[in-house]
Design an enzyme around this catalytic site. Structure first.
Site, mmCIF file in Angstrom:
data_model
loop_
_atom_site.group_PDB
_atom_site.id
_atom_site.type_symbol
_atom_site.label_atom_id
_atom_site.label_comp_id
_atom_site.label_asym_id
_atom_site.label_seq_id
_atom_site.Cartn_x
_atom_site.Cartn_y
_atom_site.Cartn_z
ATOM 1 N N THR A 48 0.836 -1.217 0.000
ATOM 2 C CA THR A 48 0.000 0.000 0.000
ATOM 3 C C THR A 48 0.868 1.264 0.000
ATOM 4 O OG1 THR A 48 -0.275 0.106 2.424
ATOM 5 C CG2 THR A 48 -1.878 -1.198 1.187
ATOM 6 N N LEU A 57 -2.770 4.910 -0.508
ATOM 7 C CA LEU A 57 -4.144 4.428 -0.651
ATOM 8 C C LEU A 57 -4.210 2.997 -0.125
ATOM 9 C CD1 LEU A 57 -4.251 6.874 -2.672
ATOM 10 C CD2 LEU A 57 -6.063 5.601 -3.805
ATOM 11 N N HIS A 58 -4.153 2.876 1.218
ATOM 12 C CA HIS A 58 -4.126 1.525 1.801
ATOM 13 C C HIS A 58 -5.380 0.724 1.393
ATOM 14 C CE1 HIS A 58 -0.937 2.817 4.573
ATOM 15 N NE2 HIS A 58 -1.684 3.815 4.958
ATOM 16 N N ASP A 59 -6.513 1.149 1.926
ATOM 17 C CA ASP A 59 -7.728 0.338 1.812
ATOM 18 C C ASP A 59 -8.237 0.162 0.374
ATOM 19 O OD1 ASP A 59 -7.558 0.083 4.530
ATOM 20 O OD2 ASP A 59 -9.046 1.621 4.975
#
Ligand code: BDR
Ligand code: CA
Length: 310
Positions: free
Chosen positions: A196, A242-244
């Site tokens: 991520t 933008l992890h999720d």
């Protein structure tokens, strides 16, 4: 293409919100059956409100929101308000959404939904602490064999931690829940910080999202700008990860990511390593779990733009 049945378990959260926008904008590919929320980035009442607010901005009041666990399984709650703002949604103007949440608890909903659906037909995306799913698996262990796949944002291997030196936030916030889920035998694809952190906003990327001009794209741009501001205070870092959204991007376009079969063990002992994920990549070809190692960041942003535009 038939849309893939999906339940998103989340703690919105700035990047959770963008993951939700991406999923809501993709009805041809993802049949979002429900959003379940959990206490995490901010408290449980706020994450449930934020999920309702995001669904309203996306024009998807048809998707039910179930509020879930108010605290982790064992340890005391740890929030991430520094990264997400007091409301959980950065500087976005918050309002009370018109459509209410469902009455049923998220854990009971997960059990009912997974038991009622044909075996291995429903995918779960988890983008917060795994408390809801772990509680469901404790109450009904057979659920692990009924999910099609679990895509989860959590953990860190090569990259090191973001809340302690070796722990990633979602795992650290409820390591016991992560242990239950990772040891359940369910097929899991994990997107940790190793991948991520490869997918970061830039001013040009944020401008392109804003230029789409819809309520969802303007809100996404505002959220990314807020996160980029927070990240600028971290030495050597620029742009918001933008992890999720990586979980949803993977479901929409798996070729954007490189995965390796793995085993994941969570450190649950109190001490400096609490919440660390030990990710084994050697001799794992028969494992049901995979660890994301590389992302095509241009491709992820192109996908986000394409979907928000559609
Ligand atoms: C994860 O922690 C949360 O703060 C984010 O929403 C994301 O799910 C990243 O470590
Ligand atoms: Ca999250």
């Amino acid at each position: 293409m038939t849309a893939r049945p999906l339940i998103i378990d989340c703690d919105p959260g700035v990047d959770d919100a963008i993951a939700l926008f991406l999923a809501f904008a993709s009805p041809d590919a993802l049949d979002v059956r429900a959003i379940t929320t959990v206490a995490g980035n901010v408290g449980g009442a706020l994450t449930a409100r934020n999920a309702r607010l995001i669904r309203e901005l996306a024009g998807r009041a048809d998707v039910p929101v179930y509020a879930g666990c108010e605290r982790p399984m064992v340890r005391a709650p740890v929030d991430a308000g520094d990264f997400h703002g007091e409301s959980g949604l950065g500087n976005l103007p918050v309002f009370e959404p018109s459509a209410p949440q469902e009455q049923m608890h998220a854990v009971m909903f997960l059990i009912e939904a997974l038991m009622a659906a044909p075996t291995k037909s429903v995918t779960l995306a988890i983008t917060g602490p795994m408390t809801n799913v772990a509680m469901a698996f404790v109450l009904a262990p057979q659920l692990a064999g009924r999910v099609a796949e679990i895509v989860v944002m959590g953990g860190a291997r090569a990259e090191g931690g973001n809340i302690t030196s070796s722990a990633e936030y979602n795992i650290y916030a409820d390591p016991h829940a992560a242990h239950v889920v990772f040891s359940s035998g369910a097929p899991i694809v994990a997107f940790g910080l190793d991948v991520t952190h490869q997918v970061r906003s830039t001013p040009a990327r944020i401008d392109a999202i804003r230029a789409i001009g819809t309520p969802a794209s303007r809100a996404s741009a505002d959220l990314l700008e807020f996160s980029a501001g927070v990240e600028r205070n971290i030495p050597g870092v620029s742009g918001a990860p933008l992890h999720d959204p990586c979980t949803i991007a993977y479901l929409l376009s798996p070729n954007l990511f490189r995965l390796a079969p793995c085993a994941i063990v969570v450190e649950t002992g109190e001490g400096v390593a609490l919440g660390h994920t030990s990710v084994e990549l050697r001799d794992m070809e028969f494992s049901s779990m995979r660890w994301a190692t590389h992302a095509d960041d241009e491709g992820v942003f192109a996908l986000l733009l394409e979907r928000l535009r559609a």
